[in-house]
Design an enzyme around this catalytic site. Structure first.
Site, PDB file in Angstrom:
ATOM      1  N   SER A 109       0.935  -1.211  -0.065  1.00 39.84           N
ATOM      2  CA  SER A 109      -0.010  -0.073   0.002  1.00 39.84           C
ATOM      3  C   SER A 109       0.674   1.349   0.081  1.00 39.84           C
ATOM      4  CB  SER A 109      -0.824   0.070   1.035  1.00 39.84           C
ATOM      5  OG  SER A 109      -0.262   0.313   2.325  1.00 39.84           O
ATOM      6  N   ASP A 168       8.509  -2.973  -5.367  1.00 41.91           N
ATOM      7  CA  ASP A 168       7.183  -2.496  -5.136  1.00 41.91           C
ATOM      8  C   ASP A 168       6.860  -1.263  -5.844  1.00 41.91           C
ATOM      9  OD1 ASP A 168       7.369  -4.137  -2.858  1.00 41.91           O
ATOM     10  OD2 ASP A 168       7.228  -2.809  -1.397  1.00 41.91           O
TER      11      ASP A 168
HETATM   12  P1  ADP Z   1       2.411  -2.199   3.003  1.00 41.79           P
HETATM   13  O1  ADP Z   1       3.264  -1.366   2.164  1.00 41.79           O
HETATM   14  O2  ADP Z   1       2.774  -3.482   3.073  1.00 41.79           O
HETATM   15  O3  ADP Z   1       1.153  -2.037   3.129  1.00 41.79           O
HETATM   16  P2  ADP Z   1       3.905  -0.335   4.896  1.00 41.79           P
HETATM   17  O4  ADP Z   1       4.325  -0.428   6.212  1.00 41.79           O
HETATM   18  O5  ADP Z   1       5.241  -0.329   3.791  1.00 41.79           O
HETATM   19  O6  ADP Z   1       3.191  -1.511   4.564  1.00 41.79           O
HETATM   20  O7  ADP Z   1       2.986   1.061   4.564  1.00 41.79           O
HETATM   21  C1  ADP Z   1       1.863   1.115   5.180  1.00 41.79           C
HETATM   22  C2  ADP Z   1       1.872   2.830   5.455  1.00 41.79           C
HETATM   23  O8  ADP Z   1       1.635   3.562   4.267  1.00 41.79           O
HETATM   24  C3  ADP Z   1       0.581   3.078   6.371  1.00 41.79           C
HETATM   25  O9  ADP Z   1       1.010   3.063   7.794  1.00 41.79           O
HETATM   26  C4  ADP Z   1       0.351   4.631   6.053  1.00 41.79           C
HETATM   27  O10 ADP Z   1       1.519   5.344   6.755  1.00 41.79           O
HETATM   28  C5  ADP Z   1       0.660   4.498   4.623  1.00 41.79           C
HETATM   29  N1  ADP Z   1      -0.628   4.397   3.469  1.00 41.79           N
HETATM   30  C6  ADP Z   1      -0.625   3.305   2.894  1.00 41.79           C
HETATM   31  N2  ADP Z   1      -1.851   3.635   2.054  1.00 41.79           N
HETATM   32  C7  ADP Z   1      -2.358   4.624   2.560  1.00 41.79           C
HETATM   33  C8  ADP Z   1      -3.470   5.382   2.426  1.00 41.79           C
HETATM   34  N3  ADP Z   1      -4.622   4.859   1.541  1.00 41.79           N
HETATM   35  N4  ADP Z   1      -3.784   6.559   3.092  1.00 41.79           N
HETATM   36  C9  ADP Z   1      -2.948   7.024   3.968  1.00 41.79           C
HETATM   37  N5  ADP Z   1      -1.711   6.411   4.161  1.00 41.79           N
HETATM   38  C10 ADP Z   1      -1.464   5.110   3.804  1.00 41.79           C
HETATM   39 MG    MG Z   2       5.344  -1.038   1.982  1.00 44.80          MG
END
Ligand code: ADP
Ligand code: MG
Length: 387
Positions: A128, A173
């Site tokens: 994400s 990624d």
């Molecule tokens: P992953 O990439 O595996 O989902 P990460 O820890 O690398 O996990 O990234 C997650 C972080 O990215 C969240 O804690 C947040 O800070 C940010 N994030 C991701 N998607 C969103 C979103 N749609 N809105 C706000 N922040 C987001």
């Molecule tokens: Mg990530």
């Protein structure tokens, strides 16, 4: 109402006018190639239909006003040029870091109003974070007409994550999020950045791909990751190569390593790199039917899982149970995907059976006293684009 229309409406309500446009960037799942990236090796992710959308409008002054409906909802954050300092706290760092990375690379990017929504599960190893970075980056690149190709966009987004947010990740990624194309996986060389679209054609083979999030609480992940990285570097030093990717004679190299733990770790990296090359070869083989291609891919997924479990020792009981249960329930191949110690598994299953296989895994989890997993079907989708 779909994600796009809902976001347009919310953005119009918050900012008082229609957005100039909406941009999308997908999450990703890695088909094969785990812990190969920092060994300068190969990976093969594909982009998911789950995506992050950003509704964006340029503004005249140097201010960025950002709202996410996914995280910190209700809160609208603002930042200006003076706030673009690496180490910024909170989710907005992923947005501010993109502006920072663009400016650091000499691009003239001005202010914007940004409203974000996402269907990528957050923190599940489906990236994400890259989806957020790449959606915002793609929006700003289009709005300000910046001449940056998809590979350089990925490199900029990684810079945001590494240097501004402070998360030490490889390029996979972001590359998946900007470079993937629908119906394909992306073969990616983590040293040269050479990349190649590899056709998947799941449906032609009568298959679908289950993605199941074990929802395992992560523990000690950072320490274990650092340990694996260190041992790989040490082994490369002992073998006299710049990175394990450069080992030409796997058998000879393994015989030269006296420490049994190091030997197993290195064996994972060497065999996993070879599996990615083999996966690319079988999936690109025009002389085979789709069914034959996946029949050849499936054992590579199984072997990858066994190697992560036995040699690299990065699986955990939930993950192993999910993979075993998927295989017993009709999957032709299955493996953990992602860095390990939890996260998701993927399973190649006959078309129409993904939900039933996921139900079997949920039953097995309940019987073992594990928490309920979540699942969806992985549909190889397009990379970042205007929505
Ligand atoms: P992953 O990439 O595996 O989902 P990460 O820890 O690398 O996990 O990234 C997650 C972080 O990215 C969240 O804690 C947040 O800070 C940010 N994030 C991701 N998607 C969103 C979103 N749609 N809105 C706000 N922040 C987001
Ligand atoms: Mg990530």
């Amino acid at each position: 109402m779909d994600q796009l229309q809902r976001l347009r409406d919310r953005s119009t309500r918050l900012f008082g006018h229609q957005p100039a446009g909406v941009w999308a960037a997908p999450g990703r799942v890695n088909l094969i190639g785990e812990h190969t990236d920092y060994n300068d090796g190969f990976v093969m992710p594909f982009a998911l239909a789950e995506q992050t959308l950003v509704a964006a409008t340029p503004v005249d002054d140097d201010r960025w006003t950002v709202h996410s409906t996914t995280i910190g909802d209700g809160e609208t954050v603002q930042f200006g040029p003076q706030d673009l300092v690496p180490g910024m706290a909170g989710w907005q760092a992923y947005v501010a870091g993109i502006v920072w990375a663009l400016r650091a690379a000499g691009h003239r990017v001005g202010g914007a109003e940004l409203m974000i929504s996402s269907t990528v599960p957050v923190g599940a190893g489906l990236s994400s974070s890259a989806a957020l970075e790449c959606s915002v980056l793609t929006a700003l690149v289009d709005l300000y007409e910046l001449p940056i190709d998809p590979l350089d966009r990925a490199i900029l987004a990684r810079r945001c994550e590494n240097e501004f947010v402070g998360a030490p990740t490889g390029l996979m990624d972001q590359a998946a999020s900007t470079l993937c194309s629908a119906g394909h996986a992306l073969f990616f060389d983590c040293r040269s950045y050479h990349h190649q679209q590899v056709p998947l054609g799941l449906s032609d083979a009568g298959l679908e791909l289950l993605v199941l999030d074990t929802r395992t609480p992560h523990a000690h992940v950072d320490g274990e990751y650092a340990d694996r990285r260190r041992i790989c570097e040490e082994a490369a030093g002992l073998l006299g190569v710049a990175a394990l990717r450069d080992v030409a004679d796997a058998g000879g190299a393994l015989a030269r390593l006296s420490d049994p733990v190091m030997r197993r770790r290195v064996r994972h990296v060497l065999t996993e790199n070879q599996r990615v090359l083999d996966a690319r070869a079988v999936m690109s083989d025009g002389d085979r039917t789709a069914q034959q291609r996946f029949a050849a891919l499936a054992p590579l997924l199984d072997a990858s899982h066994a190697s992560m479990r036995d040699d690299f020792e990065i699986t955990v009981p939930t993950v192993d149970l999910a993979v075993e249960t998927a295989r017993e329930s009709g999957a032709i191949g299955a493996r953990m995907t992602g860095g390990g110690f939890g996260g998701c598994i993927i399973a190649l299953v006959p078309e129409g059976t993904g939900d039933a296989v996921a139900d079997k895994i949920a039953d097995a989890f309940a019987a073992a006293g594990f928490g309920a997993p979540a699942h969806f079907l992985g549909r190889p989708s397009a990379g970042a684009r205007r929505a």
